[in-house]
Design an enzyme around this catalytic site. Structure first.
Site, mmCIF file in Angstrom:
data_model
loop_
_atom_site.group_PDB
_atom_site.id
_atom_site.type_symbol
_atom_site.label_atom_id
_atom_site.label_comp_id
_atom_site.label_asym_id
_atom_site.label_seq_id
_atom_site.Cartn_x
_atom_site.Cartn_y
_atom_site.Cartn_z
ATOM 1 N N GLU A 1 -9.608 -28.249 -3.938
ATOM 2 C CA GLU A 1 -9.893 -29.619 -4.414
ATOM 3 C C GLU A 1 -9.807 -29.715 -5.927
ATOM 4 O O GLU A 1 -10.565 -30.439 -6.573
ATOM 5 C CB GLU A 1 -11.254 -30.080 -3.894
ATOM 6 C CG GLU A 1 -11.324 -30.100 -2.366
ATOM 7 C CD GLU A 1 -12.691 -30.439 -1.804
ATOM 8 O OE1 GLU A 1 -13.610 -30.753 -2.595
ATOM 9 O OE2 GLU A 1 -12.861 -30.382 -0.575
ATOM 10 N N GLU B 1 -10.105 -28.901 5.162
ATOM 11 C CA GLU B 1 -11.450 -29.479 5.285
ATOM 12 C C GLU B 1 -11.311 -30.915 5.751
ATOM 13 O O GLU B 1 -10.476 -31.655 5.235
ATOM 14 C CB GLU B 1 -12.204 -29.479 3.945
ATOM 15 C CG GLU B 1 -12.924 -28.208 3.590
ATOM 16 C CD GLU B 1 -13.850 -28.414 2.398
ATOM 17 O OE1 GLU B 1 -14.627 -29.400 2.400
ATOM 18 O OE2 GLU B 1 -13.788 -27.599 1.466
#
Length: 661
Positions: A204, A312
């Site tokens: 991320e 995710e």
């Protein structure tokens, strides 16, 4: 189809699970399959796992769960067998996720009062238990801040530059990687073979919430950090049971440009990942943007010979909004012929308390739907896995590769001397040298760290020009390998107090501009010489709401604005019917103010701080005031663009001279 006979549902424990996963399956006849992975010395089982992940794409999606055996609503004391997934559907997940936080005792089964060796052994045990349950293991890295001693959310200290070779905290970073290496190498089956693990560091990174994220490091620094990590584990610590995953956060509107902005290169990545959570923002289904981006990731993976994964995902609302959330998501994914080719999808841990139950437990409103999700033949859980490690493979040898480690691209160097460092793998090189702006070659010599290095004494006349191109080269096996970086030179004049950005400090370089900002959802930012308040440049912010209802850019700050009363900027809207939100993070509270985009001529906008209010989602700080006390600690400025009712999907907004007054 619920109850399909194609699905075998059983709880496999111990050695039986390993056999089902293919560890003991006889090798297929015929020549071995060549695989091209980051580690061409990877173990046979690791190569087989990579081949399996690629082979499975389009033939069912593996379901994964983070910390499935160590956190749950249905058990208190982890024993390596109990899990919320097992309690919900009578089966374990096909993919088990773990975290390096175990090494610091910050997540179970690690313990704060345990010694280093004990926590290393605890992480090794987790990997063994996931393997024994018949699943595939992944390892995420939430790394501590090596400069301040804080956690991964502590973004202070320009960490990345200080842990790369030559940095003051480089040894601390190596020590952390040493513990990762020991835990992964220590995860072995009863027969002594190392268990393969998909390692996912620095995830991320296009967001701003981690110290390795956008706005806290440059794309060039991130690329070298990722490359260094792979090379250290693989070549220095001889860890050969890892595959490496790269996983930015949503969303990109299907455009690969943003996804690849910090891509470390095909030599260093095996799995192209993507993280995305359904936060219920906007009227458009979250799954629409998810499918668009996953299709983009799958295409990139196919082009590069990689596996693709939804690394995710989860339903993140404060309350369940859709009782058929899992099955609707599965239908959306599998309806797209490209997006359905992701190898696995992993949801986050059931940490308990007020946090989300990403896997529903008995009595949870989403349990019936999760049971249907499990029964669907398009999902695979542990009992469905066959032949994960059975493929006979051979690794394609990695060709020699050279890259410039320091200085990184767009790094600013203000000293009169800096070190040039080059890595050449896997072969030794000759005639390793660097040039500045195409000038004479200067030799680099092999140092104790395995890097070719040497000092660059910066000519004052070069520094006066503001930048220089450093090119490095080496002769390897009769070929000349090269790499280069644009290096920014000289001190930067500190901005006036209260200044966020006037867009003059990037020397007209859009890459440097993009690297200075955080990015959420699909957009492009460039410097504009046509639309500005003053100086040579303003900001052109081109948004795209195809995959999401909002987008944002942000600038990390360390500022005291207690002596100011207002936020001011020059803004030229696009008459789209959409709106901007100006956000100031002060004293840990997110304050914002909305501005329409109907003006198309360009004008000064000035908002007194007293008119800012906590962001609607920040319910814990409802009623808080943006007062002088909070303004002593300003840590971020963010500019959000949101789609209004009937507003345009795409457009360009121009901004300049953002400041406190």
């Amino acid at each position: 189809m619920p109850g399909s006979p194609l699905k075998r549902r059983a709880v496999l424990l111990g050695a039986a699970a390993v056999v089902a996963a293919g560890a003991g399956t006889a090798a297929a006849a015929g020549p071995p399959t060549p695989v091209r992975i980051a580690d061409d010395r990877a173990t046979p089982a690791t190569r087989a796992l990579f081949a399996y992940l690629r082979r499975r794409q389009g033939d069912g999606i593996l379901f994964g769960h983070q910390h499935d055996l160590t956190y749950g609503f249905t058990f208190t004391h982890p024993d390596g067998r109990a899990s919320d997934t097992l309690a919900a559907v009578g089966d374990h997940p096909a993919v088990f996720g773990w975290d390096t936080l175990v090494l610091d005792g910050d997540e179970r089964p690690g313990a704060e009062d345990a010694g280093e060796a004990e926590n290393i052994a605890a992480l090794s045990r987790c990997i063994r238990q996931g393997d024994a349950r018949g699943g595939i293991n992944t390892l995420t890295a939430h790394l501590p801040n090596f400069v301040t001693g804080g956690n991964f959310y502590d973004t202070r200290g320009a960490v990345v530059g200080r842990i790369l070779p030559g940095g003051a905290r480089h040894a601390d970073f190596n020590a952390f990687l040493d513990r990762v290496a020991k835990a992964v190498k220590g995860a072995r089956r009863p027969d002594g073979t190392a268990i393969p693990v998909v390692f996912r560091p620095f995830h991320e990174n296009n967001g701003a919430w981690f110290w390795w994220g956008a706005g806290h490091t440059t794309p060039g620094e991130f690329v070298e950090l990722y490359r260094y990590t792979v090379e250290y584990l693989r070549d220095t610590r001889n860890v050969h049971n890892l595959l490496y995953a790269y996983s930015p956060n949503s969303s990109f509107g299907g455009d690969p440009t943003g996804y690849l902005r910090t891509y470390p290169g095909d030599r260093f990545v095996d799995v192209l990942g993507y993280d995305s959570y359904d936060e219920g923002a906007g009227p458009a289904p979250w799954s629409d943007g998810l499918v668009t981006d996953l299709a983009m990731v799958v295409r990139l993976a196919r082009e590069r010979g990689k596996a693709a994964a939804l690394t995710e995902f989860g339903e993140s609302g404060t309350e369940v909004r859709d009782p058929q959330w899992f099955t609707r998501l599965l239908r959306a994914l599998t309806a797209d012929p490209v997006a359905r080719q992701v190898a696995y999808m992993l949801t986050w841990a059931n940490f308990g308390g007020a946090k989300r139950a990403y896997v529903p437990y008995p009595g949870h409103v989403l349990l019936p739907d999760f049971v249907a999700f499990h029964r669907d033949p398009r999902t695979l859980f542990a009992a469905d896995l066959r032949g994960v490690y059975s493929a006979r493979t051979t690794a394609v040898a990695n060709a020699p590769f050279l890259h410039l480690v320091t200085p990184t691209d767009r790094q600013r160097v203000s000293a009169s001397r800096t070190a040039v460092r080059v890595r050449v793998t896997p072969a030794r090189a000759s005639r390793v040298a660097f040039r500045v702006n195409g000038g004479r070659a200067r030799p680099l010599c092999l140092d104790a760290d395995g890097l070719y290095s040497g000092d660059w004494t910066i000519d004052p006349s070069s520094a006066a020009g503001g930048s220089a191109t450093v090119t490095v080269s080496a002769r390897v096996d009769g070929r000349t390998l090269t790499d280069s970086a644009l290096v920014l030179l000289g001190e930067v004049t500190p901005p006036p107090a209260g200044r966020v950005d006037d867009f003059e400090g990037y020397a007209g370089d859009d890459t440097a501009l993009s690297g200075a900002y955080t990015h959420v959802n699909s957009h492009t930012i460039t410097l504009s010489s046509d639309h500005r308040a003053s100086g040579s440049y303003g900001l052109a912010y081109a948004y795209d709401f195809t995959g999401a209802e909002y987008t944002s850019i942000g600038r990390p700050l360390v500022a005291d604005w207690s002596g100011f009363t207002s936020l001011a900027l020059w803004l030229k809207g696009d008459g789209s019917g959409n709106a901007a939100a100006l956000q100031i993070v002060a004293g840990g509270v997110y304050f914002w103010y909305q501005v329409p985009l109907d003006d198309t001529h360009g004008q000064e906008v000035r908002i007194p701080f007293r008119e800012f209010a906590p962001a609607p989602w920040d319910t814990a700080n409802e009623g808080a005031a943006l007062d002088a006390a909070r303004l002593t600690e300003v840590t971020e400025f963010n500019l959000y663009l949101g789609r209004g009712s009937g507003g345009a999907t795409r457009g360009v907004v121009h901004v300049d001279d953002i400041r406190a007054e």
